[in-house]
Design an enzyme around this catalytic site. Structure first.
Site, PDB file in Angstrom:
ATOM      1  N   GLU A 190     -11.015   0.778  -3.732  1.00 17.34           N
ATOM      2  CA  GLU A 190     -11.622   0.312  -1.628  1.00 17.34           C
ATOM      3  C   GLU A 190     -12.061   1.614  -1.610  1.00 17.34           C
ATOM      4  OE1 GLU A 190      -7.581  -0.955   0.118  1.00 17.34           O
ATOM      5  OE2 GLU A 190      -9.027  -0.679   2.159  1.00 17.34           O
TER       6      GLU A 190
ATOM      7  N   LYS B 180     -10.041  -6.811   8.190  1.00 12.86           N
ATOM      8  CA  LYS B 180      -8.809  -6.194   9.275  1.00 12.86           C
ATOM      9  C   LYS B 180      -9.468  -6.952  10.019  1.00 12.86           C
ATOM     10  CE  LYS B 180      -7.511  -1.863   7.123  1.00 12.86           C
ATOM     11  NZ  LYS B 180      -6.866  -0.856   7.007  1.00 12.86           N
TER      12      LYS B 180
ATOM     13  N   ASP C  29     -14.138  -0.830   3.103  1.00 17.08           N
ATOM     14  CA  ASP C  29     -12.844  -1.601   4.397  1.00 17.08           C
ATOM     15  C   ASP C  29     -13.212  -0.748   5.061  1.00 17.08           C
ATOM     16  OD1 ASP C  29     -10.930  -1.232   6.176  1.00 17.08           O
ATOM     17  OD2 ASP C  29      -9.568   0.394   4.807  1.00 17.08           O
TER      18      ASP C  29
ATOM     19  N   ASP D 136      -6.829   2.988  -3.405  1.00 19.53           N
ATOM     20  CA  ASP D 136      -7.668   3.481  -1.723  1.00 19.53           C
ATOM     21  C   ASP D 136      -8.219   5.006  -1.762  1.00 19.53           C
ATOM     22  OD1 ASP D 136      -8.931   2.994   0.924  1.00 19.53           O
ATOM     23  OD2 ASP D 136      -7.244   2.180   1.450  1.00 19.53           O
TER      24      ASP D 136
ATOM     25  N   LYS E  80      -1.338  -1.514  -4.280  1.00 15.29           N
ATOM     26  CA  LYS E  80      -2.561  -0.040  -3.744  1.00 15.29           C
ATOM     27  C   LYS E  80      -2.262   1.187  -4.080  1.00 15.29           C
ATOM     28  CE  LYS E  80      -5.296  -0.239   0.594  1.00 15.29           C
ATOM     29  NZ  LYS E  80      -5.564  -0.837   1.546  1.00 15.29           N
TER      30      LYS E  80
ATOM     31  N   GLY F  97      -4.726  -4.076   6.289  1.00 13.65           N
ATOM     32  CA  GLY F  97      -3.420  -3.512   7.045  1.00 13.65           C
ATOM     33  C   GLY F  97      -3.770  -2.405   8.331  1.00 13.65           C
TER      34      GLY F  97
ATOM     35  N   SER G 285       0.954  -1.619  -0.198  1.00 15.06           N
ATOM     36  CA  SER G 285      -0.163   0.008   0.278  1.00 15.06           C
ATOM     37  C   SER G 285       1.641   0.851   0.358  1.00 15.06           C
ATOM     38  CB  SER G 285      -0.667  -0.095   0.944  1.00 15.06           C
ATOM     39  OG  SER G 285      -1.838   1.220   1.348  1.00 15.06           O
TER      40      SER G 285
ATOM     41  N   LYS H  89      -3.020   5.057  -2.821  1.00 12.74           N
ATOM     42  CA  LYS H  89      -3.927   5.772  -2.084  1.00 12.74           C
ATOM     43  C   LYS H  89      -4.265   7.022  -2.872  1.00 12.74           C
ATOM     44  CE  LYS H  89      -3.938   4.449   2.278  1.00 12.74           C
ATOM     45  NZ  LYS H  89      -5.319   4.024   2.849  1.00 12.74           N
TER      46      LYS H  89
END
Ligand code: OSB
Ligand code: MG
Length: 383
Positions: free
Chosen positions: A216, A265, A241, A191, A164, A293, A138, A166
């Site tokens: 996400e 998670k 998420d 995400d 991934k 995570g 990520s 952000k």
């Protein structure tokens, strides 16, 4: 035989990340958390790690609320009960509403202890089948596109098979155009950590051109209906998420069509038992899951690896090597990644040991409780 916990130690640690991690909700530079140590009547020990941050930007919990809930309610409730299997803790903690991350931290320690008592790897105890798990990385929001592309290159050559990224308004479509130019076939997902609303729908539709694995949590944390509306308008699968805090949320999201993928998670859903319930539900409905995570240190990471060995975790998780975030991790061996995979430990319990000399360098305090400890709040009559 029924077991009981005799002692709990809360080791509060502060660890500096190698690099600041920027998301749409803020930047994390220093991680503060608890290593929870539980000791049973035979002196056997188990370890868990709390994941709430110091501020409630991601979810409502914080390091201080974790401490408060553990001290005031969860630890005394656990001391009052004997148990045979960690699954029973859901009932014990059921007296307390929400506070999932606090519950999960303590429950995780008991799972580790239980697996050690059974002399089995935690992965086996949970029903894990994989011997190694596929992992991705990520990558936070960067100060420049050049820096981002350089970081992606570094991670891809290290062996990570999916990245991934952000995103947030202003760091999305243009950024993705450049990244796609540089990496035409790399599996990429994004995400947003709830940075958009349905008013941005035309903008979000543009994400479809980049052939992303998924997007996400584009919209508000608790808005399953708007995610369902959005999913009908875009080709890119939505992954939730923040929106999935329980089995009940997962059921609603599947029923409404709010997502095609779920990021599980352990902390966010209140523990391993609830995470497995969600896993099983998704398996039944053919919804892909992967393990998310929380910038964990080694103990939390080890729990994530065990969970991700379950069969429905068919997509790479946000579970990177110890060196991804930390100069020196608190466990041995350190977690290593090889060509996009992390081996599932075949040691007992989580399969990793604490390095106490390293832990000492990060420790702020340790607060200990023995089972003679009673809830400090007097009017505590919940059965
Ligand atoms: O949204 O998945 C998230 C980190 C902190 C808070 C929330 C998230 C993340 C990550 C990093 O994406 C996951 C990791 O590598 O541990
Ligand atoms: Mg996320």
């Amino acid at each position: 035989m029924r077991d009981s916990i005799k002692e709990v130690h809360l080791h509060r640690l502060q660890m500096e990340l190698k690099h600041p991690f920027e998301t749409s909700f803020g930047t994390i530079q220093e991680k503060e958390f608890f290593i929870i140590e539980v000791v049973d009547q035979n002196g056997r020990k188990g370890y868990g790690e709390s994941v709430a941050f110091t501020t409630p930007w991601y979810t409502e919990e914080t390091v201080e609320t974790t401490k408060y809930m553990l001290e005031q309610f969860l630890i005394p409730l656990m001391f009052r009960r004997e148990w045979q299997h960690p699954k029973e803790l859901v009932d014990v903690f059921g007296a307390v509403q929400k506070n999932n991350m606090a519950k999960a931290a303590l429950e995780g320690a008991v799972w580790d202890l239980y697996a050690k008592k059974e002399q089995k790897p935690l992965s086996d105890i949970l029903g894990g089948k994989r011997k190694r798990i596929e992992v991705g990385v990520s990558i936070g929001i960067q100060p420049s596109l050049e820096k981002l592309i350089q970081i992606i290159k570094k991670n891809v050559s290290a062996g990570y098979k999916r990245v991934k990224l952000k995103v947030k308004p202003g760091w999305d479509v243009e950024m993705l155009k450049e990244v796609r130019k540089a990496f035409p076939i790399l599996p990429i997902m994004v995400d947003a950590n709830s940075a958009y609303t349905l008013e941005d729908i035309e903008l979000i539709k543009q994400f479809d051109q980049f052939n992303l694995m998924m997007i996400e949590q584009p919209l508000r944390q608790d808005d399953l209906v708007d995610h369902a509306i959005l999913q009908k308008e875009i080709r890119t699968p939505i992954c939730l998420d923040e929106g999935i805090t329980s089995f009940t949320d997962a059921k609603a999201a599947i029923e409404l069509g709010s997502c095609q993928v779920i990021n599980v998670k352990i902390g966010r859903v209140g523990g391993i038992t609830e995470a497995i319930r969600i896993h099983d539900l998704c398996q039944k409905h053919n919804i892909a899951v992967w393990c998310g995570g929380m910038l964990e240190a080694g103990i939390g990471r080890a729990h994530n690896i065990a969970l991700a060995s379950l069969p429905q975790f068919t997509l790479p998780g946000d579970i990177s090597a110890s060196t991804r975030y930390w100069e020196t991790d608190i466990i041995e061996p350190e977690i290593t990644m090889d060509q996009g995979y992390i081996d599932v430990s075949d040691g007992e319990g989580i399969g990793y040991d604490l390095k106490w000399d390293v832990l000492d360098t990060y420790r702020i305090e340790t607060v200990s409780f023995s089972n003679t400890y009673k809830n400090p709040i007097r009017q505590f009559h919940k059965k």
